[in-house]
Write a protein that holds these residues in place. Structure first.
Motif, PDB file in Angstrom:
ATOM      1  N   ILE A  94       0.858  -1.188   0.000  1.00 40.04           N
ATOM      2  CA  ILE A  94       0.000   0.000   0.000  1.00 40.04           C
ATOM      3  C   ILE A  94       0.889   1.232   0.000  1.00 40.04           C
ATOM      4  O   ILE A  94       1.907   1.272   0.701  1.00 40.04           O
ATOM      5  N   TYR A  95       0.533   2.230  -0.817  1.00 44.70           N
ATOM      6  CA  TYR A  95       1.300   3.467  -0.934  1.00 44.70           C
ATOM      7  C   TYR A  95       0.383   4.642  -0.604  1.00 44.70           C
ATOM      8  O   TYR A  95      -0.751   4.710  -1.085  1.00 44.70           O
ATOM      9  N   HIS A  96       0.906   5.579   0.188  1.00 48.20           N
ATOM     10  CA  HIS A  96       0.130   6.760   0.544  1.00 48.20           C
ATOM     11  C   HIS A  96       1.063   7.836   1.082  1.00 48.20           C
ATOM     12  O   HIS A  96       2.167   7.538   1.560  1.00 48.20           O
ATOM     13  N   THR A  97       0.646   9.067   0.976  1.00 46.76           N
ATOM     14  CA  THR A  97       1.347  10.197   1.588  1.00 46.76           C
ATOM     15  C   THR A  97       0.306  11.123   2.212  1.00 46.76           C
ATOM     16  O   THR A  97      -0.886  11.032   1.899  1.00 46.76           O
ATOM     17  N   LYS A  98       0.749  12.008   3.084  1.00 44.64           N
ATOM     18  CA  LYS A  98      -0.184  12.919   3.748  1.00 44.64           C
ATOM     19  C   LYS A  98      -0.792  13.915   2.768  1.00 44.64           C
ATOM     20  O   LYS A  98      -1.943  14.323   2.924  1.00 44.64           O
ATOM     21  N   ARG A  99      -0.022  14.316   1.760  1.00 40.94           N
ATOM     22  CA  ARG A  99      -0.492  15.351   0.841  1.00 40.94           C
ATOM     23  C   ARG A  99      -1.305  14.788  -0.327  1.00 40.94           C
ATOM     24  O   ARG A  99      -1.998  15.546  -1.010  1.00 40.94           O
ATOM     25  N   MET A 100      -1.216  13.488  -0.576  1.00 40.30           N
ATOM     26  CA  MET A 100      -1.912  12.913  -1.728  1.00 40.30           C
ATOM     27  C   MET A 100      -3.411  12.842  -1.467  1.00 40.30           C
ATOM     28  O   MET A 100      -3.843  12.411  -0.408  1.00 40.30           O
ATOM     29  N   GLN A 101      -4.181  13.244  -2.463  1.00 32.77           N
ATOM     30  CA  GLN A 101      -5.636  13.207  -2.362  1.00 32.77           C
ATOM     31  C   GLN A 101      -6.176  12.027  -3.164  1.00 32.77           C
ATOM     32  O   GLN A 101      -5.461  11.070  -3.414  1.00 32.77           O
ATOM     33  N   ARG A 102      -7.421  12.080  -3.553  1.00 36.26           N
ATOM     34  CA  ARG A 102      -8.060  10.959  -4.251  1.00 36.26           C
ATOM     35  C   ARG A 102      -7.279  10.590  -5.512  1.00 36.26           C
ATOM     36  O   ARG A 102      -6.942  11.455  -6.321  1.00 36.26           O
ATOM     37  N   VAL A 103      -7.022   9.313  -5.690  1.00 34.32           N
ATOM     38  CA  VAL A 103      -6.211   8.819  -6.806  1.00 34.32           C
ATOM     39  C   VAL A 103      -7.145   8.446  -7.957  1.00 34.32           C
ATOM     40  O   VAL A 103      -7.950   7.516  -7.843  1.00 34.32           O
ATOM     41  N   PHE A 104      -7.024   9.177  -9.063  1.00 31.64           N
ATOM     42  CA  PHE A 104      -7.933   8.975 -10.191  1.00 31.64           C
ATOM     43  C   PHE A 104      -7.358   8.079 -11.282  1.00 31.64           C
ATOM     44  O   PHE A 104      -8.118   7.492 -12.046  1.00 31.64           O
ATOM     45  N   CYS A 105      -6.028   7.978 -11.391  1.00 31.21           N
ATOM     46  CA  CYS A 105      -5.467   7.151 -12.449  1.00 31.21           C
ATOM     47  C   CYS A 105      -4.150   6.534 -11.986  1.00 31.21           C
ATOM     48  O   CYS A 105      -3.390   7.157 -11.231  1.00 31.21           O
ATOM     49  N   VAL A 106      -3.905   5.305 -12.414  1.00 30.68           N
ATOM     50  CA  VAL A 106      -2.673   4.593 -12.086  1.00 30.68           C
ATOM     51  C   VAL A 106      -2.213   3.840 -13.339  1.00 30.68           C
ATOM     52  O   VAL A 106      -3.031   3.385 -14.133  1.00 30.68           O
ATOM     53  N   LYS A 107      -0.893   3.712 -13.501  1.00 27.52           N
ATOM     54  CA  LYS A 107      -0.337   2.998 -14.641  1.00 27.52           C
ATOM     55  C   LYS A 107       0.975   2.327 -14.225  1.00 27.52           C
ATOM     56  O   LYS A 107       1.763   2.896 -13.461  1.00 27.52           O
ATOM     57  N   PHE A 108       1.194   1.131 -14.749  1.00 27.87           N
ATOM     58  CA  PHE A 108       2.475   0.453 -14.607  1.00 27.87           C
ATOM     59  C   PHE A 108       3.418   0.941 -15.706  1.00 27.87           C
ATOM     60  O   PHE A 108       2.988   1.270 -16.817  1.00 27.87           O
ATOM     61  N   SER A 109       4.707   0.986 -15.390  1.00 29.02           N
ATOM     62  CA  SER A 109       5.695   1.297 -16.416  1.00 29.02           C
ATOM     63  C   SER A 109       5.859   0.101 -17.343  1.00 29.02           C
ATOM     64  O   SER A 109       5.411  -1.013 -17.048  1.00 29.02           O
ATOM     65  N   GLY A 110       6.525   0.314 -18.478  1.00 28.75           N
ATOM     66  CA  GLY A 110       6.655  -0.733 -19.474  1.00 28.75           C
ATOM     67  C   GLY A 110       7.417  -1.948 -18.993  1.00 28.75           C
ATOM     68  O   GLY A 110       7.152  -3.071 -19.437  1.00 28.75           O
ATOM     69  N   ASP A 111       8.374  -1.759 -18.071  1.00 26.05           N
ATOM     70  CA  ASP A 111       9.148  -2.891 -17.555  1.00 26.05           C
ATOM     71  C   ASP A 111       8.585  -3.446 -16.252  1.00 26.05           C
ATOM     72  O   ASP A 111       9.149  -4.378 -15.690  1.00 26.05           O
ATOM     73  N   GLY A 112       7.497  -2.852 -15.741  1.00 20.31           N
ATOM     74  CA  GLY A 112       6.876  -3.343 -14.514  1.00 20.31           C
ATOM     75  C   GLY A 112       7.612  -2.983 -13.247  1.00 20.31           C
ATOM     76  O   GLY A 112       7.264  -3.490 -12.177  1.00 20.31           O
ATOM     77  N   SER A 113       8.610  -2.089 -13.312  1.00 22.01           N
ATOM     78  CA  SER A 113       9.398  -1.732 -12.127  1.00 22.01           C
ATOM     79  C   SER A 113       8.810  -0.558 -11.358  1.00 22.01           C
ATOM     80  O   SER A 113       9.108  -0.390 -10.175  1.00 22.01           O
ATOM     81  N   TYR A 114       7.990   0.256 -12.018  1.00 16.97           N
ATOM     82  CA  TYR A 114       7.468   1.464 -11.387  1.00 16.97           C
ATOM     83  C   TYR A 114       5.970   1.576 -11.615  1.00 16.97           C
ATOM     84  O   TYR A 114       5.423   0.992 -12.549  1.00 16.97           O
ATOM     85  N   VAL A 115       5.341   2.362 -10.741  1.00 22.26           N
ATOM     86  CA  VAL A 115       3.918   2.671 -10.853  1.00 22.26           C
ATOM     87  C   VAL A 115       3.771   4.182 -10.834  1.00 22.26           C
ATOM     88  O   VAL A 115       4.397   4.866 -10.007  1.00 22.26           O
TER      89      VAL A 115
END
Length: 218
Positions: free
Chosen positions: A92-113
């Motif tokens: 699970i990933y979160h920060t105090k400043r982050m608000q509602r998450v509307f979009c997410v994507k994996f990188s092409g090599d699957g190492s990053y989000v």
């Protein structure tokens, strides 16, 4: 074509879907009730797996290139990484400043989000939180492999399982999850009492894999 090949209606709205790149007939739907449902396109009357843990609607979903995991972004201001066949999230990933998450994507090599949230920011996360960035010496790699083997060897022990699954949650998410567990326990006890005080066979309960589905039209 003007008409769909298959159609399935659910009780709550589906906000996003993502196809598994390694299993072309399987897809996962991000739903308004806070769960994700994995389906086989050939059999839509029952979900293959229900992925829980979010406490508010899931707004977006994306599979990794390997097809072994997917990432979700939710209204509860968190991202979660799920195994493709697991009911609970592994990160699970979160920060105090982050608000509602509307979009997410994996990188092409699957190492990053990559996540886009309501605070107008894009954030880049590691797909494996404990992975060390940069050049890793052979001795360090051996140490990491040894630790992974130890965890795999003793993962059946209750204490090891508890430590491995433990993740820090924001206070609002923690409280909402506790309230959801209380409501679920209340409903379960109510169904058990209704079944115990009714004629045998008159009260039937459906699993969650089928409960949210209203009907399927071929």
């Amino acid at each position: 074509m003007a008409s769909p090949v298959r159609k399935m209606m659910m009780e709550t709205k589906t906000n996003s879907i993502s196809w598994n790149p390694m299993e072309p007939l399987n897809f996962t739907a991000a739903n308004e009730d806070g769960n994700c449902y994995s389906y086989d396109a050939r059999k839509l009357d029952e979900a293959k797996c229900v992925h829980k843990d979010h406490v508010f609607p899931v707004l977006d979903i994306d599979y990794s290139p390997t097809g072994r995991e997917f990432v979700t972004g939710s209204y509860d201001r968190t991202l979660r990484l799920f195994p493709y066949n697991g009911g609970h999230s592994k990160e699970i990933y979160h920060t105090k400043r982050m608000q509602r998450v509307f979009c997410v994507k994996f990188s092409g090599d699957g190492s990053y989000v990559i996540s886009g949230s309501d605070d107008t920011n894009l954030r880049l996360w590691k797909a494996k939180a404990s992975e060390q960035l940069g050049v890793i010496l052979p001795r360090e790699q051996k140490k990491h492999d040894y630790y992974e083997a130890i965890k795999k060897r003793y993962k059946h022990l209750p204490d090891i399982k508890r430590i491995d699954r433990h993740r820090h949650l924001p206070k609002p998410v923690y409280k909402a999850a506790a309230e959801a567990r209380i409501r679920a326990d209340f409903k379960r006890r109510k169904e058990q009492r209704r079944k115990a005080h009714s004629a045998p066979g008159s009260v039937t309960t459906q699993p969650l894999r089928k409960k949210r589905i209203i009907s399927e039209v071929e």
